[in-house]
Scaffold this motif. Structure first.
Motif, PDB file in Angstrom:
ATOM      1  N   ASP A  87       0.838  -1.190   0.000  1.00 47.98           N
ATOM      2  CA  ASP A  87       0.000   0.000   0.000  1.00 47.98           C
ATOM      3  C   ASP A  87       0.879   1.248   0.000  1.00 47.98           C
ATOM      4  OD1 ASP A  87       1.008  -0.522   2.503  1.00 47.98           O
ATOM      5  OD2 ASP A  87      -0.689   0.340   3.575  1.00 47.98           O
ATOM      6  N   ARG A  88       0.283   2.366  -0.341  1.00 43.65           N
ATOM      7  CA  ARG A  88       1.004   3.628  -0.376  1.00 43.65           C
ATOM      8  C   ARG A  88       0.815   4.366   0.941  1.00 43.65           C
ATOM      9  NH1 ARG A  88       4.573   2.615  -4.208  1.00 43.65           N
ATOM     10  NH2 ARG A  88       3.712   2.420  -6.302  1.00 43.65           N
ATOM     11  N   SER A  89       1.915   4.720   1.578  1.00 44.00           N
ATOM     12  CA  SER A  89       1.851   5.381   2.882  1.00 44.00           C
ATOM     13  C   SER A  89       1.469   6.852   2.731  1.00 44.00           C
ATOM     14  CB  SER A  89       3.224   5.294   3.564  1.00 44.00           C
ATOM     15  OG  SER A  89       4.176   6.050   2.825  1.00 44.00           O
ATOM     16  N   ALA A  90       1.151   7.462   3.871  1.00 49.92           N
ATOM     17  CA  ALA A  90       0.861   8.897   3.876  1.00 49.92           C
ATOM     18  C   ALA A  90       2.089   9.681   3.411  1.00 49.92           C
ATOM     19  CB  ALA A  90       0.452   9.339   5.277  1.00 49.92           C
ATOM     20  N   GLU A  91       3.269   9.200   3.783  1.00 51.06           N
ATOM     21  CA  GLU A  91       4.505   9.879   3.408  1.00 51.06           C
ATOM     22  C   GLU A  91       4.735   9.800   1.895  1.00 51.06           C
ATOM     23  OE1 GLU A  91       4.209   9.265   7.507  1.00 51.06           O
ATOM     24  OE2 GLU A  91       4.153   7.719   5.947  1.00 51.06           O
ATOM     25  N   TYR A  92       4.407   8.646   1.314  1.00 46.45           N
ATOM     26  CA  TYR A  92       4.499   8.514  -0.137  1.00 46.45           C
ATOM     27  C   TYR A  92       3.550   9.527  -0.800  1.00 46.45           C
ATOM     28  CZ  TYR A  92       4.019   6.682  -4.861  1.00 46.45           C
ATOM     29  OH  TYR A  92       3.986   6.566  -6.225  1.00 46.45           O
ATOM     30  N   TRP A  93       2.329   9.603  -0.292  1.00 48.98           N
ATOM     31  CA  TRP A  93       1.345  10.523  -0.880  1.00 48.98           C
ATOM     32  C   TRP A  93       1.831  11.960  -0.809  1.00 48.98           C
ATOM     33  CZ3 TRP A  93      -1.408  14.687   1.057  1.00 48.98           C
ATOM     34  CH2 TRP A  93      -2.428  15.174   0.228  1.00 48.98           C
ATOM     35  N   ILE A  94       2.471  12.334   0.291  1.00 45.11           N
ATOM     36  CA  ILE A  94       2.959  13.709   0.440  1.00 45.11           C
ATOM     37  C   ILE A  94       3.954  14.037  -0.663  1.00 45.11           C
ATOM     38  CG2 ILE A  94       4.412  15.205   1.883  1.00 45.11           C
ATOM     39  CD1 ILE A  94       3.003  13.908   4.328  1.00 45.11           C
ATOM     40  N   GLY A  95       4.947  13.180  -0.856  1.00 40.43           N
ATOM     41  CA  GLY A  95       5.919  13.421  -1.917  1.00 40.43           C
ATOM     42  C   GLY A  95       5.277  13.408  -3.293  1.00 40.43           C
ATOM     43  N   TRP A  96       4.379  12.465  -3.508  1.00 38.07           N
ATOM     44  CA  TRP A  96       3.680  12.307  -4.791  1.00 38.07           C
ATOM     45  C   TRP A  96       2.835  13.536  -5.115  1.00 38.07           C
ATOM     46  CZ3 TRP A  96      -1.647  11.872  -5.749  1.00 38.07           C
ATOM     47  CH2 TRP A  96      -2.023  11.341  -6.992  1.00 38.07           C
ATOM     48  N   ALA A  97       2.074  14.007  -4.126  1.00 36.50           N
ATOM     49  CA  ALA A  97       1.178  15.154  -4.331  1.00 36.50           C
ATOM     50  C   ALA A  97       1.964  16.448  -4.503  1.00 36.50           C
ATOM     51  CB  ALA A  97       0.203  15.273  -3.158  1.00 36.50           C
ATOM     52  N   VAL A  98       3.015  16.626  -3.704  1.00 30.77           N
ATOM     53  CA  VAL A  98       3.817  17.839  -3.805  1.00 30.77           C
ATOM     54  C   VAL A  98       4.534  17.903  -5.157  1.00 30.77           C
ATOM     55  CG1 VAL A  98       5.878  19.001  -2.904  1.00 30.77           C
ATOM     56  CG2 VAL A  98       4.086  18.230  -1.334  1.00 30.77           C
ATOM     57  N   ALA A  99       4.999  16.756  -5.655  1.00 33.39           N
ATOM     58  CA  ALA A  99       5.636  16.737  -6.978  1.00 33.39           C
ATOM     59  C   ALA A  99       4.638  17.161  -8.055  1.00 33.39           C
ATOM     60  CB  ALA A  99       6.186  15.344  -7.278  1.00 33.39           C
ATOM     61  N   TYR A 100       3.388  16.735  -7.910  1.00 33.55           N
ATOM     62  CA  TYR A 100       2.366  17.161  -8.864  1.00 33.55           C
ATOM     63  C   TYR A 100       2.167  18.679  -8.785  1.00 33.55           C
ATOM     64  CZ  TYR A 100      -2.016  17.975 -11.246  1.00 33.55           C
ATOM     65  OH  TYR A 100      -2.969  18.480 -12.099  1.00 33.55           O
ATOM     66  N   TYR A 101       2.041  19.194  -7.574  1.00 32.43           N
ATOM     67  CA  TYR A 101       1.796  20.629  -7.425  1.00 32.43           C
ATOM     68  C   TYR A 101       2.977  21.447  -7.930  1.00 32.43           C
ATOM     69  CZ  TYR A 101       0.903  25.190  -5.457  1.00 32.43           C
ATOM     70  OH  TYR A 101       0.725  26.551  -5.319  1.00 32.43           O
ATOM     71  N   ARG A 102       4.184  20.959  -7.724  1.00 33.84           N
ATOM     72  CA  ARG A 102       5.365  21.644  -8.262  1.00 33.84           C
ATOM     73  C   ARG A 102       5.272  21.726  -9.786  1.00 33.84           C
ATOM     74  NH1 ARG A 102       9.017  25.063  -9.815  1.00 33.84           N
ATOM     75  NH2 ARG A 102      10.502  24.100 -11.208  1.00 33.84           N
ATOM     76  N   TRP A 103       4.919  20.625 -10.430  1.00 33.38           N
ATOM     77  CA  TRP A 103       4.778  20.624 -11.889  1.00 33.38           C
ATOM     78  C   TRP A 103       3.647  21.548 -12.324  1.00 33.38           C
ATOM     79  CZ3 TRP A 103       0.336  19.066 -14.521  1.00 33.38           C
ATOM     80  CH2 TRP A 103       0.431  19.072 -15.929  1.00 33.38           C
ATOM     81  N   TYR A 104       2.525  21.462 -11.628  1.00 35.51           N
ATOM     82  CA  TYR A 104       1.327  22.223 -11.991  1.00 35.51           C
ATOM     83  C   TYR A 104       1.543  23.724 -11.854  1.00 35.51           C
ATOM     84  CZ  TYR A 104      -3.330  24.279 -11.363  1.00 35.51           C
ATOM     85  OH  TYR A 104      -4.436  25.079 -11.457  1.00 35.51           O
ATOM     86  N   SER A 105       2.166  24.153 -10.766  1.00 37.87           N
ATOM     87  CA  SER A 105       2.248  25.576 -10.432  1.00 37.87           C
ATOM     88  C   SER A 105       3.549  26.231 -10.860  1.00 37.87           C
ATOM     89  CB  SER A 105       2.091  25.764  -8.924  1.00 37.87           C
ATOM     90  OG  SER A 105       3.201  25.206  -8.229  1.00 37.87           O
ATOM     91  N   GLY A 106       4.607  25.442 -10.956  1.00 38.18           N
ATOM     92  CA  GLY A 106       5.913  26.020 -11.232  1.00 38.18           C
ATOM     93  C   GLY A 106       6.570  26.639 -10.013  1.00 38.18           C
ATOM     94  N   ARG A 107       5.955  26.505  -8.856  1.00 37.89           N
ATOM     95  CA  ARG A 107       6.519  27.090  -7.638  1.00 37.89           C
ATOM     96  C   ARG A 107       7.715  26.267  -7.159  1.00 37.89           C
ATOM     97  NH1 ARG A 107       3.486  31.048  -5.177  1.00 37.89           N
ATOM     98  NH2 ARG A 107       1.307  31.254  -5.810  1.00 37.89           N
ATOM     99  N   ARG A 108       8.615  26.924  -6.454  1.00 40.58           N
ATOM    100  CA  ARG A 108       9.806  26.270  -5.928  1.00 40.58           C
ATOM    101  C   ARG A 108       9.457  25.409  -4.724  1.00 40.58           C
ATOM    102  NH1 ARG A 108      13.321  26.799 -10.098  1.00 40.58           N
ATOM    103  NH2 ARG A 108      13.592  28.969 -10.710  1.00 40.58           N
ATOM    104  N   TYR A 109      10.242  24.349  -4.542  1.00 44.09           N
ATOM    105  CA  TYR A 109       9.964  23.454  -3.421  1.00 44.09           C
ATOM    106  C   TYR A 109      10.086  24.167  -2.078  1.00 44.09           C
ATOM    107  CZ  TYR A 109       9.676  19.208  -6.241  1.00 44.09           C
ATOM    108  OH  TYR A 109       9.289  18.243  -7.145  1.00 44.09           O
TER     109      TYR A 109
END
Length: 213
Positions: A87-109
């Motif tokens: 299964d995918r952990s909460a920590e995996y989801w955090i990295g996964w979701a933040v990577a999407y938002y970085r791509w979507y928004s262009g904002r810096r990490y």
């Protein structure tokens, strides 16, 4: 018009890699979420992912990314072997979701994690991990706009340490235009390429950094 951080065909792997990096560092190696975020944002790894380098978006696994982040920032070599997870952990989801938002928004990490702490992201997991990731992106965007109420131009200028008048003199862009951009009385996204180039070159940033999302 939203300018994405890099081509979409890199996105899926970048999400999986950052998700695996968070999961491995936190759940397998015992690094706290806050500590790993701090290590990640100051590392060259985050900058290379931000810059869209294929070697870091599709060329490395999440474990390799975590190992490099820790080695670079702490001078330590992690020896912990990864364990298979069904299964995918909460920590995996955090990295996964933040990577999407970085791509979507262009904002810096570093901006993303300044507005969204690890604890805040953990809380979001429980209500959003089964929703479409665009829902997370919408909420993240609202949080970042709250956190960074100043325009990107004003924030970068003040960080650089110059006044509006000094920026006008050094860049050759009119003082009144700079004032209007910072007050949002004039849309910097509609500025000419030459104006954006002059401002970004003077402030030591990219033209994309000045664009308002």
């Amino acid at each position: 018009m939203i300018i994405h951080a890099y081509p979409k065909f890199y996105l899926r792997h970048a999400q999986a890699a950052l998700g695996d990096a968070f999961d491995y560092a936190i759940n397998t190696c015992g690094i706290t979420g806050c500590d790993f975020i701090q290590m990640f944002v100051v590392s060259s790894v985050s900058k290379r992912m931000e810059n869209g380098e294929p070697a870091y978006l599709v060329g490395k696994s999440g474990i390799e990314i975590a190992l490099e982040v820790v080695a670079e920032t702490k001078g330590q070599e992690l020896q912990t072997e990864s364990t298979e997870r069904m299964d995918r952990s909460a920590e995996y989801w955090i990295g996964w979701a933040v990577a999407y938002y970085r791509w979507y928004s262009g904002r810096r990490y570093h901006e993303i994690f300044q507005a969204l702490s690890f604890e805040a992201l953990q809380k979001m997991y429980y209500t959003l991990h089964e929703a479409d990731v665009t829902k997370f992106a919408d909420i993240a965007e609202a949080r970042l706009k709250e956190c960074f109420s100043d325009t990107n131009l004003k924030r970068i200028r003040t960080t650089y340490g110059c006044t509006q008048a000094e920026l006008a003199q050094r860049s050759g862009v009119g003082l009144r235009s700079i004032q209007m951009y910072e007050q949002r009385n004039k849309d910097i996204n509609q500025a000419s390429a030459e104006t954006m180039y002059r401002l970004s070159k003077t402030l030591g940033c990219t033209m994309e950094d000045l664009i308002e999302k």
